[in-house]
Design an enzyme around this catalytic site. Structure first.
Site, PDB file in Angstrom:
ATOM      1  N   LEU A 251     -27.215  62.477 -43.002  1.00  0.00           N
ATOM      2  CA  LEU A 251     -26.701  63.730 -42.420  1.00  0.00           C
ATOM      3  C   LEU A 251     -27.737  64.442 -41.562  1.00  0.00           C
ATOM      4  CD1 LEU A 251     -24.468  65.464 -45.117  1.00  0.00           C
ATOM      5  CD2 LEU A 251     -23.997  63.488 -43.691  1.00  0.00           C
TER       6      LEU A 251
ATOM      7  N   GLY B  64     -26.109  69.026 -53.387  1.00  0.00           N
ATOM      8  CA  GLY B  64     -25.985  70.378 -52.838  1.00  0.00           C
ATOM      9  C   GLY B  64     -24.668  70.559 -52.095  1.00  0.00           C
ATOM     10  N   GLY B  65     -24.651  71.542 -51.163  1.00  0.00           N
ATOM     11  CA  GLY B  65     -23.427  71.903 -50.442  1.00  0.00           C
ATOM     12  C   GLY B  65     -22.878  70.756 -49.598  1.00  0.00           C
ATOM     13  N   ALA B  66     -23.748  70.088 -48.840  1.00  0.00           N
ATOM     14  CA  ALA B  66     -23.263  69.015 -47.969  1.00  0.00           C
ATOM     15  C   ALA B  66     -22.703  67.865 -48.809  1.00  0.00           C
ATOM     16  CB  ALA B  66     -24.390  68.511 -47.066  1.00  0.00           C
TER      17      ALA B  66
ATOM     18  N   LYS C  90     -22.718  79.311 -46.952  1.00  0.00           N
ATOM     19  CA  LYS C  90     -21.407  78.645 -46.964  1.00  0.00           C
ATOM     20  C   LYS C  90     -20.557  78.963 -48.198  1.00  0.00           C
ATOM     21  CE  LYS C  90     -22.577  74.645 -44.135  1.00  0.00           C
ATOM     22  NZ  LYS C  90     -22.610  73.186 -44.031  1.00  0.00           N
TER      23      LYS C  90
ATOM     24  N   SER D 132     -26.176  73.904 -32.274  1.00  0.00           N
ATOM     25  CA  SER D 132     -24.798  74.356 -32.015  1.00  0.00           C
ATOM     26  C   SER D 132     -24.680  75.254 -30.772  1.00  0.00           C
ATOM     27  CB  SER D 132     -24.234  75.070 -33.244  1.00  0.00           C
ATOM     28  OG  SER D 132     -24.076  74.145 -34.286  1.00  0.00           O
TER      29      SER D 132
ATOM     30  N   GLY E 226     -26.828  62.122 -38.342  1.00  0.00           N
ATOM     31  CA  GLY E 226     -26.194  63.417 -38.546  1.00  0.00           C
ATOM     32  C   GLY E 226     -25.640  64.064 -37.291  1.00  0.00           C
TER      33      GLY E 226
ATOM     34  N   ASP F 243     -16.675  70.488 -41.991  1.00  0.00           N
ATOM     35  CA  ASP F 243     -17.696  69.472 -42.320  1.00  0.00           C
ATOM     36  C   ASP F 243     -17.052  68.190 -42.861  1.00  0.00           C
ATOM     37  OD1 ASP F 243     -19.988  70.860 -41.615  1.00  0.00           O
ATOM     38  OD2 ASP F 243     -20.229  71.777 -43.588  1.00  0.00           O
TER      39      ASP F 243
HETATM   40  P1  NAP Z   1     -28.645  71.954 -50.127  1.00  0.00           P
HETATM   41  O1  NAP Z   1     -27.389  72.619 -50.576  1.00  0.00           O
HETATM   42  O2  NAP Z   1     -29.932  72.674 -50.200  1.00  0.00           O
HETATM   43  O3  NAP Z   1     -28.750  70.574 -50.964  1.00  0.00           O
HETATM   44  C1  NAP Z   1     -29.840  69.680 -50.833  1.00  0.00           C
HETATM   45  C2  NAP Z   1     -29.815  68.671 -51.951  1.00  0.00           C
HETATM   46  O4  NAP Z   1     -30.948  67.817 -51.797  1.00  0.00           O
HETATM   47  C3  NAP Z   1     -29.917  69.284 -53.356  1.00  0.00           C
HETATM   48  O5  NAP Z   1     -29.187  68.493 -54.251  1.00  0.00           O
HETATM   49  C4  NAP Z   1     -31.422  69.186 -53.630  1.00  0.00           C
HETATM   50  O6  NAP Z   1     -31.731  69.138 -55.005  1.00  0.00           O
HETATM   51  C5  NAP Z   1     -31.714  67.839 -53.019  1.00  0.00           C
HETATM   52  N1  NAP Z   1     -33.136  67.668 -52.702  1.00  0.00           N
HETATM   53  C6  NAP Z   1     -33.901  68.453 -51.903  1.00  0.00           C
HETATM   54  N2  NAP Z   1     -35.171  67.962 -51.841  1.00  0.00           N
HETATM   55  C7  NAP Z   1     -35.170  66.868 -52.649  1.00  0.00           C
HETATM   56  C8  NAP Z   1     -36.197  65.938 -53.026  1.00  0.00           C
HETATM   57  N3  NAP Z   1     -37.425  66.034 -52.531  1.00  0.00           N
HETATM   58  N4  NAP Z   1     -35.853  64.934 -53.876  1.00  0.00           N
HETATM   59  C9  NAP Z   1     -34.597  64.825 -54.362  1.00  0.00           C
HETATM   60  N5  NAP Z   1     -33.597  65.666 -54.036  1.00  0.00           N
HETATM   61  C10 NAP Z   1     -33.877  66.673 -53.189  1.00  0.00           C
HETATM   62  O7  NAP Z   1     -28.518  71.499 -48.602  1.00  0.00           O
HETATM   63  P2  NAP Z   1     -27.192  70.957 -47.868  1.00  0.00           P
HETATM   64  O8  NAP Z   1     -26.491  72.042 -47.165  1.00  0.00           O
HETATM   65  O9  NAP Z   1     -26.442  70.137 -48.843  1.00  0.00           O
HETATM   66  O10 NAP Z   1     -27.859  70.038 -46.726  1.00  0.00           O
HETATM   67  C11 NAP Z   1     -28.461  68.811 -47.039  1.00  0.00           C
HETATM   68  C12 NAP Z   1     -28.885  68.073 -45.770  1.00  0.00           C
HETATM   69  O11 NAP Z   1     -27.736  67.779 -44.975  1.00  0.00           O
HETATM   70  C13 NAP Z   1     -29.810  68.900 -44.869  1.00  0.00           C
HETATM   71  O12 NAP Z   1     -30.787  68.044 -44.349  1.00  0.00           O
HETATM   72  C14 NAP Z   1     -28.897  69.412 -43.777  1.00  0.00           C
HETATM   73  O13 NAP Z   1     -29.598  69.618 -42.565  1.00  0.00           O
HETATM   74  C15 NAP Z   1     -27.932  68.241 -43.636  1.00  0.00           C
HETATM   75  N6  NAP Z   1     -26.630  68.649 -43.091  1.00  0.00           N
HETATM   76  C16 NAP Z   1     -26.243  68.106 -41.907  1.00  0.00           C
HETATM   77  C17 NAP Z   1     -25.012  68.436 -41.385  1.00  0.00           C
HETATM   78  C18 NAP Z   1     -24.570  67.835 -40.073  1.00  0.00           C
HETATM   79  O14 NAP Z   1     -23.649  68.341 -39.444  1.00  0.00           O
HETATM   80  N7  NAP Z   1     -25.167  66.756 -39.652  1.00  0.00           N
HETATM   81  C19 NAP Z   1     -24.163  69.339 -42.054  1.00  0.00           C
HETATM   82  C20 NAP Z   1     -24.593  69.872 -43.274  1.00  0.00           C
HETATM   83  C21 NAP Z   1     -25.839  69.515 -43.782  1.00  0.00           C
HETATM   84  P3  NAP Z   1     -31.826  70.507 -55.855  1.00  0.00           P
HETATM   85  O15 NAP Z   1     -30.427  70.963 -56.044  1.00  0.00           O
HETATM   86  O16 NAP Z   1     -32.483  70.070 -57.102  1.00  0.00           O
HETATM   87  O17 NAP Z   1     -32.659  71.454 -55.034  1.00  0.00           O
END
Ligand code: NAP
Length: 276
Positions: A222, A134-136, A74, A24, A245, A110
């Site tokens: 993403l 998760g959040g995304a 967030k 960013s 992403g 987002d």
């Molecule tokens: P988050 O809140 O930590 O959520 C991640 C999710 O993935 C959770 O449901 C987690 O499960 C699950 N997970 C993690 N490792 C796993 C595995 N080995 N097997 C199965 N499930 C797994 O993160 P987030 O903010 O949602 O972000 C998720 C991804 O999106 C990241 O890679 C981030 O970089 C990307 N992102 C990209 C953008 C963009 O602008 N391109 C914007 C936002 C996010 P648990 O809940 O059980 O831990």
């Protein structure tokens, strides 16, 4: 990169932990330069236990006009805002805040950032599979609702988070081991897990599972480093349409800039700055 910073220069940025990997600053500083504005955009690494202190301290500093929030802030920001936009309320998370006279106001770019590349493709989308809870994933679910997608499936590994999602949104949730029952019916698959990032190499779907998708299925990851991810490589090898992403990063960033400055964002310049 360093322009003529003076005592008048205003500050924007991104607060997260970790945040040093963020693209960013590159994207926004180039945009600010082209717009000829006396602003700078910085990364602020703030651990979760110092978050409240940082938010109050940033408000006390009048040159800080707004910033993005990323993992893990967030949701925590919500109680610090005097106004939250309807879209951020729908998601339950805020990724962009700006200063007003009385306090910080927040929104979520987002959702529109996620939708934008899909709108450009103009496909008929009726069934989506969201990987992760998760959040995304929440922003993606609200985006899918906005796109009018009728069937939203979510696969996750955490039963209580899946239950929570099912209460908050009109989605059907499934454990990972039931994924293969869903794959043949999908128009869109969105990876909202970190599987595929450098720290968690691999793909959330294997080759056999990708082979079960219809030829028209769009695969959207993403993640933006590496490019392409293993998931997108597998999808591309099968000839599927893919989105990475960087698209979402770009459009959520452009909308954040417009929220802060109320001028059109130079999207082409921002895209170039992040190597899209
Ligand atoms: P988050 O809140 O930590 O959520 C991640 C999710 O993935 C959770 O449901 C987690 O499960 C699950 N997970 C993690 N490792 C796993 C595995 N080995 N097997 C199965 N499930 C797994 O993160 P987030 O903010 O949602 O972000 C998720 C991804 O999106 C990241 O890679 C981030 O970089 C990307 N992102 C990209 C953008 C963009 O602008 N391109 C914007 C936002 C996010 P648990 O809940 O059980 O831990």
């Amino acid at each position: 990169m360093i322009r003529g910073i003076t005592g008048h220069t205003k500050i924007l940025g991104v607060m997260g932990y970790p945040v040093t990997y963020s693209l960013s600053p590159k994207m926004h500083n180039r945009a600010l330069e082209v717009l000829g504005l006396d602003y700078v955009y910085l990364a602020f690494p703030v651990p979760i236990d110092r978050f409240c202190q940082a938010i109050d301290g940033f408000f006390a500093c009048e040159s800080i006009l707004g910033f993005n929030l990323t993992i893990p802030h967030k949701q925590k920001i919500l109680t610090h805002l005097i106004e939250v936009s309807p879209i951020a309320q729908a998601v339950g998370a805020v990724n962009t805040i700006k200063r007003s006279t009385l306090g910080w106001i927040g929104t979520n770019t987002d959702v529109e950032g996620f939708i934008y590349p899909l709108k450009k493709l103009d496909f008929n989308l009726e069934a989506v599979l969201v990987l992760g809870s998760g959040g995304a994933a929440k922003a993606v679910i609200v985006g899918c609702q906005k796109l009018g997608i009728k069937k939203i499936h979510v696969v996750g590994r955490n039963p209580s988070k899946l239950e929570e999602l099912q209460q908050q949104f009109p989605v059907t949730s499934h454990p990972w081991d039931q994924i293969e029952n869903l794959l043949t019916h999908l128009d869109l698959v969105v990876n909202c897990t970190p599987i595929g990032m450098a720290e968690q190499p691999g793909s959330p779907l294997n080759k056999q599972q990708i082979d079960m998708l219809k030829p028209q299925t769009i695969v959207y990851d993403l993640i933006y480093t590496p490019r392409p991810t293993e998931l997108l490589k597998l999808a591309q090898a099968k000839g599927l349409t893919t989105i990475d992403g960087l698209e979402m990063l770009l459009y959520q960033g452009a909308l954040a800039l417009e929220f802060w400055l109320e001028v059109p964002a130079p999207i082409g310049i921002m895209a170039e700055a992040i190597g899209r």
